[in-house]
Design a protein around this motif. Structure first.
Motif, PDB file in Angstrom:
ATOM      1  N   PHE A 101      -2.319  50.077  40.012  1.00  0.00           N
ATOM      2  CA  PHE A 101      -2.502  48.948  39.108  1.00  0.00           C
ATOM      3  C   PHE A 101      -1.716  49.123  37.808  1.00  0.00           C
ATOM      4  CE2 PHE A 101      -6.398  49.039  41.722  1.00  0.00           C
ATOM      5  CZ  PHE A 101      -6.163  47.858  42.402  1.00  0.00           C
ATOM      6  N   THR A 139      -7.706  44.295  34.459  1.00  0.00           N
ATOM      7  CA  THR A 139      -8.969  43.557  34.511  1.00  0.00           C
ATOM      8  C   THR A 139      -9.879  44.160  33.447  1.00  0.00           C
ATOM      9  OG1 THR A 139      -8.719  43.223  36.883  1.00  0.00           O
ATOM     10  CG2 THR A 139     -10.928  42.938  35.977  1.00  0.00           C
ATOM     11  N   THR A 149     -13.707  53.996  38.477  1.00  0.00           N
ATOM     12  CA  THR A 149     -15.049  54.023  37.885  1.00  0.00           C
ATOM     13  C   THR A 149     -15.536  55.460  37.696  1.00  0.00           C
ATOM     14  OG1 THR A 149     -15.407  52.065  39.221  1.00  0.00           O
ATOM     15  CG2 THR A 149     -17.309  52.940  38.072  1.00  0.00           C
ATOM     16  N   ARG A 185      -1.287  41.296  44.272  1.00  0.00           N
ATOM     17  CA  ARG A 185      -2.245  42.242  43.685  1.00  0.00           C
ATOM     18  C   ARG A 185      -3.355  41.426  43.057  1.00  0.00           C
ATOM     19  NH1 ARG A 185       0.188  45.788  45.635  1.00  0.00           N
ATOM     20  NH2 ARG A 185       1.186  47.640  44.785  1.00  0.00           N
ATOM     21  N   LYS A 186      -4.592  41.852  43.302  1.00  0.00           N
ATOM     22  CA  LYS A 186      -5.763  41.183  42.731  1.00  0.00           C
ATOM     23  C   LYS A 186      -5.691  39.662  42.947  1.00  0.00           C
ATOM     24  CE  LYS A 186      -5.648  43.836  38.715  1.00  0.00           C
ATOM     25  NZ  LYS A 186      -6.122  44.137  37.386  1.00  0.00           N
ATOM     26  N   ASP A 217      -9.083  36.331  39.088  1.00  0.00           N
ATOM     27  CA  ASP A 217     -10.103  36.388  38.037  1.00  0.00           C
ATOM     28  C   ASP A 217      -9.790  35.508  36.842  1.00  0.00           C
ATOM     29  OD1 ASP A 217      -8.168  37.869  36.825  1.00  0.00           O
ATOM     30  OD2 ASP A 217      -9.475  39.527  36.244  1.00  0.00           O
ATOM     31  N   LEU A 244     -14.330  38.195  39.998  1.00  0.00           N
ATOM     32  CA  LEU A 244     -14.153  39.454  39.274  1.00  0.00           C
ATOM     33  C   LEU A 244     -12.894  40.119  39.837  1.00  0.00           C
ATOM     34  CD1 LEU A 244     -15.534  41.577  37.334  1.00  0.00           C
ATOM     35  CD2 LEU A 244     -16.584  42.532  39.384  1.00  0.00           C
ATOM     36  N   GLY A 245     -12.002  40.500  38.956  1.00  0.00           N
ATOM     37  CA  GLY A 245     -10.723  41.041  39.421  1.00  0.00           C
ATOM     38  C   GLY A 245     -10.797  42.479  39.910  1.00  0.00           C
ATOM     39  N   VAL A 246     -11.784  42.748  40.718  1.00  0.00           N
ATOM     40  CA  VAL A 246     -11.952  44.080  41.308  1.00  0.00           C
ATOM     41  C   VAL A 246     -12.312  43.887  42.782  1.00  0.00           C
ATOM     42  CG1 VAL A 246     -13.292  46.216  41.294  1.00  0.00           C
ATOM     43  CG2 VAL A 246     -12.804  45.066  39.148  1.00  0.00           C
ATOM     44  N   ASP A 259      -9.168  47.013  47.082  1.00  0.00           N
ATOM     45  CA  ASP A 259      -7.975  47.752  46.665  1.00  0.00           C
ATOM     46  C   ASP A 259      -8.309  48.776  45.577  1.00  0.00           C
ATOM     47  OD1 ASP A 259      -6.008  46.871  48.259  1.00  0.00           O
ATOM     48  OD2 ASP A 259      -4.805  45.938  46.679  1.00  0.00           O
ATOM     49  N   HIS A 260      -9.271  48.418  44.732  1.00  0.00           N
ATOM     50  CA  HIS A 260      -9.677  49.352  43.675  1.00  0.00           C
ATOM     51  C   HIS A 260     -10.355  50.574  44.284  1.00  0.00           C
ATOM     52  CE1 HIS A 260      -8.880  45.936  41.041  1.00  0.00           C
ATOM     53  NE2 HIS A 260      -8.860  46.792  40.040  1.00  0.00           N
ATOM     54  N   ASN A 308      -7.636  52.684  45.616  1.00  0.00           N
ATOM     55  CA  ASN A 308      -6.928  53.341  44.514  1.00  0.00           C
ATOM     56  C   ASN A 308      -7.761  54.479  43.917  1.00  0.00           C
ATOM     57  OD1 ASN A 308      -4.614  53.353  42.667  1.00  0.00           O
ATOM     58  ND2 ASN A 308      -6.123  52.779  41.126  1.00  0.00           N
ATOM     59  N   ASP A 309      -9.078  54.247  43.775  1.00  0.00           N
ATOM     60  CA  ASP A 309      -9.962  55.288  43.228  1.00  0.00           C
ATOM     61  C   ASP A 309      -9.936  56.531  44.115  1.00  0.00           C
ATOM     62  OD1 ASP A 309     -10.600  53.332  41.451  1.00  0.00           O
ATOM     63  OD2 ASP A 309     -12.726  53.201  41.946  1.00  0.00           O
ATOM     64  N   ARG A 358     -17.792  52.732  42.345  1.00  0.00           N
ATOM     65  CA  ARG A 358     -17.042  51.481  42.203  1.00  0.00           C
ATOM     66  C   ARG A 358     -17.854  50.277  42.678  1.00  0.00           C
ATOM     67  NH1 ARG A 358     -13.118  49.394  39.186  1.00  0.00           N
ATOM     68  NH2 ARG A 358     -11.651  51.100  39.555  1.00  0.00           N
ATOM     69  N   GLU A 377     -21.068  49.958  43.125  1.00  0.00           N
ATOM     70  CA  GLU A 377     -22.259  49.739  42.283  1.00  0.00           C
ATOM     71  C   GLU A 377     -21.855  48.984  41.010  1.00  0.00           C
ATOM     72  OE1 GLU A 377     -25.940  52.542  41.077  1.00  0.00           O
ATOM     73  OE2 GLU A 377     -24.048  53.152  40.225  1.00  0.00           O
ATOM     74  N   GLU A 378     -20.717  49.360  40.459  1.00  0.00           N
ATOM     75  CA  GLU A 378     -20.248  48.690  39.251  1.00  0.00           C
ATOM     76  C   GLU A 378     -19.948  47.213  39.519  1.00  0.00           C
ATOM     77  OE1 GLU A 378     -17.369  50.066  35.797  1.00  0.00           O
ATOM     78  OE2 GLU A 378     -16.249  49.682  37.622  1.00  0.00           O
ATOM     79  N   GLU A 434     -23.213  45.444  39.790  1.00  0.00           N
ATOM     80  CA  GLU A 434     -23.909  45.381  38.494  1.00  0.00           C
ATOM     81  C   GLU A 434     -23.259  44.357  37.567  1.00  0.00           C
ATOM     82  OE1 GLU A 434     -24.012  49.424  37.155  1.00  0.00           O
ATOM     83  OE2 GLU A 434     -25.934  49.819  38.143  1.00  0.00           O
ATOM     84  N   LEU A 435     -21.921  44.265  37.623  1.00  0.00           N
ATOM     85  CA  LEU A 435     -21.247  43.288  36.764  1.00  0.00           C
ATOM     86  C   LEU A 435     -21.577  41.862  37.198  1.00  0.00           C
ATOM     87  CD1 LEU A 435     -17.780  45.051  36.353  1.00  0.00           C
ATOM     88  CD2 LEU A 435     -19.438  44.612  34.552  1.00  0.00           C
TER      89      LEU A 435
END
Lengths: 406, 401
Positions: free
Chosen positions: A373, A379, A390, B42-43, B81, B230-232, B235-236, B239-240, B298, B300-301, B304-305
């Motif tokens: 990214f 974002t 995260t 992307r996103k 997003d 939400l822009g997640v 892919d995140h 990446n994580d 990731r 969970e976030e 939660e958001l």
């Protein structure tokens, strides 16, 4: 991070605290009906608005509330009626608290008595100077919307009125294979699991301690958990008892098959053993539990001995479900990223509920933390760059800890 | 069977073209599917127009061969997003002598409610009628026609987006010789595809866990109370994993799909997962616990958001139908358990309903948005024949069961 493991000190063995187990309503009574016989050193009383339900219990002391209002027929889930019943029996209840320092209130949240008057009863106990801990059972989702709404409202009230709350969601005890199980059997099994966990606490409270674990330890962990906590008890005997014990613990549905343990910020472990338990047993249990916890988890371990345990070994584990998380400090991030460029922030790290606030985490702006990214519009939500992994922002450490700047 | 219609979704992980024909019994018969791995997205947003164009052409060709049709007009699914919502209320006076509300007042109040001030270079994507209010009444009505009042008000949910991103999507279709009939937000399409009228009535939180974004639509009190993106996305997660475990994107994507779980299950705590070598990346073993810890954090976030948005924006929190997950992320092991824990609601996977033909779309939650757009397309076509008003169509399809 941890309490030192083995240092046998006979002087730490102490008298049990004056503790009252108060079973409230039908569910509360059934859940701990086995305890007076098993742990007679503590005091027990059952309180209900339903005479028939109270009669089924073998408690020595029972209090029927609101007899003139309900004719002993219960409140039928009517919260207002339950509260009037409490007012009617208030004097009787207040005198009940005399001589105790701690009350452990056990109730189901979906019923009229447990859900309707329990929180006010807890409030009265606190006014009388007692430390109040509640063990509360959340109803099954299938029990319907109104019962669930009642339970949620009641839980909110309990959290305000009690020093600490241990939560037992029935839904978490139901696993996929249970779909075809008879309802009565499922409820019985849930009752047994919860009863066993509460029984574990009772045993811990009265046992002689080799390594001390005080009631304050339990309460502090519960308070840190922002009021939510799960409790589980497991036991085993025989040659493979350690393996069996750990397997039971790490797959137990009350702690989400171990997930909660792995993510909890605060864990209290009480080990109960007989007088001939070797040091290596306790060391292995401690090692295995520490291995699965987060490296920053606050772990408190106590060991209690009871001759009646013989070759049995039991664990009572309390895991915080929500934890007042420490946000990652600027220094930690810098250290981790070896020269990362933290975004300055002068806000506090934790909100009033103790949950980590996204916008308040010190975020590294180091491009190498964004991977694929990098170079595209980030974002950003409430100040946090969500393109940064995260686990980095939350400061979680992995077993395989790599150098991110390499 | 009716005329075939086609939907194009330029997703972050895949470009999809699905062709269907409406059957007489009301079901959609899927006759062709074209898929091609995305490049240049992307996103959910275009970052390389030329690469994306090639992917669209490849997917289109496959769908055309599959369905044996030449596609010239297309419905498109849209996400990102930058899509935001506003709830606006407009009011008009009822001027007729008898003060009976007619279609004229209704049209006028729609225009008033739609008249919102948007940021520069943004435009309205959808305007969805929520409730009409008669005079000073605080309880809304669904259809005010024929009622008497001195004043008519309307509450409208308006979804708006960045104009240039929408224009680029149109341009992408034009480059592939396609004429865009209509564009709709992916979240709304998913709702149309997987939710039953009963689920909308009792309330539901629908989350489309895509590769680039997590789109959400919340139904409560018999209407859409919240919609956004939400822009997640998945892919995140990939990446994580790549960042945390020092893997290539391909290695971590494979790891996520094959072994990943949204909860850390301690029964497999010591399990080691072998990672085969790849150019520039050596073979190694990773711990299952590390993999799932990264994924859990990731996911969970994300939940939660979204929950924070629901808590903030939705007044009546009645979600009898619980949480419904769609998108490729819905297939992740134990993601339902995590959603249940975060939202404290029952959760299940949403599969596209009322379709027949090729099996793939009905079996895959990631086809929810394209199938929803097909349904939209069919009804749009039917309404267009009779000269519809778009506001009504959107309310019927998205706002009301």
């Amino acid at each position: 991070m941890t309490t030192p493991l083995l240092s046998t000190n006979e002087e730490t063995i102490r008298d049990p605290l004056p503790i009252l187990f108060l079973a409230l309503g039908n569910a509360g009574g059934k859940l701990i009906s086995h305890l007076p016989k098993r742990v007679p050193e503590l005091s027990y009383v059952a309180v209900d608005t339903d005479a028939a339900s109270l009669n089924e219990l073998s408690f020595e002391r029972k209090i029927l509330l609101g007899e003139t209002l309900t004719n002993g027929m219960g409140t039928g889930g009517n919260v207002e009626l339950a509260q009037r019943c409490l007012e009617e029996g208030e004097d009787q209840l207040f005198s009940l608290f005399q001589g105790y320092k701690v009350v452990i209130l056990v109730a189901g949240l979906g019923g009229g008595t447990g859900g309707g008057l329990g929180a006010q009863l807890a409030d009265r106990a606190r006014e009388a100077g007692l430390l109040v801990i509640a063990g509360l059972v959340q109803p099954l989702e299938a029990e319907g919307g109104s019962r669930r709404n009642l339970a949620e409202t009641a839980l909110g009230h309990y959290r305000e009125a009690c020093d600490a709350v241990m939560l037992f969601p029935l839904e978490s005890l139901k696993v996929n294979e249970d779909a075809s199980m008879l309802l009565a059997r499922l409820l019985k099994r849930c009752g047994m699991e919860i009863g066993r966990a509460l029984g574990g606490v009772a045993v811990l409270l009265r046992s002689g301690w080799l390594i001390p674990l005080t009631l304050q330890d339990l309460v502090q962990t519960l308070k840190q958990a922002d009021g939510y906590c799960r409790l589980v008890a497991v036991s085993a005997e025989g040659e493979n008892r350690i393996t069996s014990l750990l397997d039971q613990l790490f797959t137990h549905p009350l702690i989400d098959r171990g997930s909660l343990l792995a993510h909890s910020g605060g864990v209290v472990v009480g080990m109960l053993c007989g007088p001939h338990t070797p040091v290596q047993d306790l060391e292995r249990i401690s090692f295995e539990i520490r291995r699965v916890l987060r490296s920053d988890a606050d772990l408190k371990i106590g060991v209690a001995q009871d001759e009646r345990f013989g070759q049995h070994l039991a664990l009572v584990v309390m895991a915080a479900e929500q934890w007042k998380v420490k946000a990652v400090s600027v220094e930690e991030v810098e250290e981790e990223l070896e020269g990362g460029d933290p975004v300055p922030s002068d806000k506090s790290k934790v909100d009033e509920k103790g949950k980590m606030v996204q916008s308040e985490i010190k975020l590294p702006s180091h491009a190498k933390t964004k991977g694929r990214f990098k170079g595209i519009a980030p974002t950003i939500v409430e100040g946090a760059d969500l393109d940064t992994p995260t686990f980095i922002r939350k400061g979680l450490r992995l077993s395989f800890h790599k150098d991110l700047s390499s | 069977m009716g005329n075939p219609i086609a939907v194009l979704e330029v997703g972050t992980s895949e470009v999809r073209v699905v062709v269907a024909e409406p059957r007489e019994d009301g079901l959609l018969m899927i006759t062709g599917v074209g898929r091609y791995p995305s490049s240049g997205v992307r996103k959910s947003e275009l970052v390389d127009f030329e690469n994306a164009k090639i992917c669209v052409k490849k997917a289109l060709l496959e769908a055309e061969e599959n369905a044996q049709v030449a596609i010239q007009e297309i419905f498109m699914v849209f996400s990102g997003d930058h899509i935001k919502q506003i709830i606006n209320r407009g009011s008009v006076n009822v001027l007729s002598m008898d003060q009976v509300i007619t279609a004229d007042e209704r049209e006028e109040v729609v225009e008033t409610a739609r008249a919102v001030s948007l940021p520069h270079d943004h435009e309205i994507l959808h305007s969805i009628t929520r409730k009409y209010y008669i005079g000073d009444e605080t309880r809304g009505v669904l259809n005010p026609d024929g009622m008497e009042a001195s004043r008519l008000s309307l509450e409208m949910l308006i979804l708006y987006c960045q104009s240039n991103r929408l224009r680029n999507l149109y341009r992408l279709a034009e480059e592939a010789a396609l004429e865009v009939t209509e564009v709709a937000f992916a979240g709304l399409c998913c709702g149309l595809s997987v939710l039953t009228p009963q689920q909308k009535e009792v309330g539901a939180i629908l989350i489309d866990l895509g590769a680039g974004t997590s789109d959400y639509v919340v139904y409560s009190d018999n209407e859409i109370s919240l919609a956004g993106s939400l822009g997640v996305g998945g892919d995140h997660v990939t990446n994580d994993l790549a960042m945390g475990l020092n893997l290539s994107t391909t290695q971590s994507e494979r790891l996520k799909v094959k072994y990943g779980a949204a909860m850390v299950d301690l029964s497999s705590r010591g399990r080691r997962i072998p990672i085969p070598p790849e150019t520039g990346f050596r073979a190694q073993e990773v711990l299952s616990r590390d993999v799932n810890t990264i994924i859990h954090a990731r996911m969970e976030e994300v939940f939660e958001l979204i929950k924070a948005q629901v808590d903030k924006e939705v007044k009546k929190k009645n979600f009898g139908a619980g949480v419904i997950l769609t998108g490729g992320g819905a297939k992740m092991t134990r993601v339902q358990d995590l959603a249940t824990r975060v939202f404290q609601l029952p959760c299940h996977i949403g599969y596209p309903r009322e379709i027949s033909g090729l099996a793939l779309p009905s079996e895959s939650p990631e086809f929810a948005s394209t199938v929803g757009m097909l349904k939209y397309g069919v009804r749009y076509g039917n309404m267009a024949d009779r000269g519809p008003r778009l506001g009504n169509l959107l309310r019927k399809m998205f706002g009301k069961p």
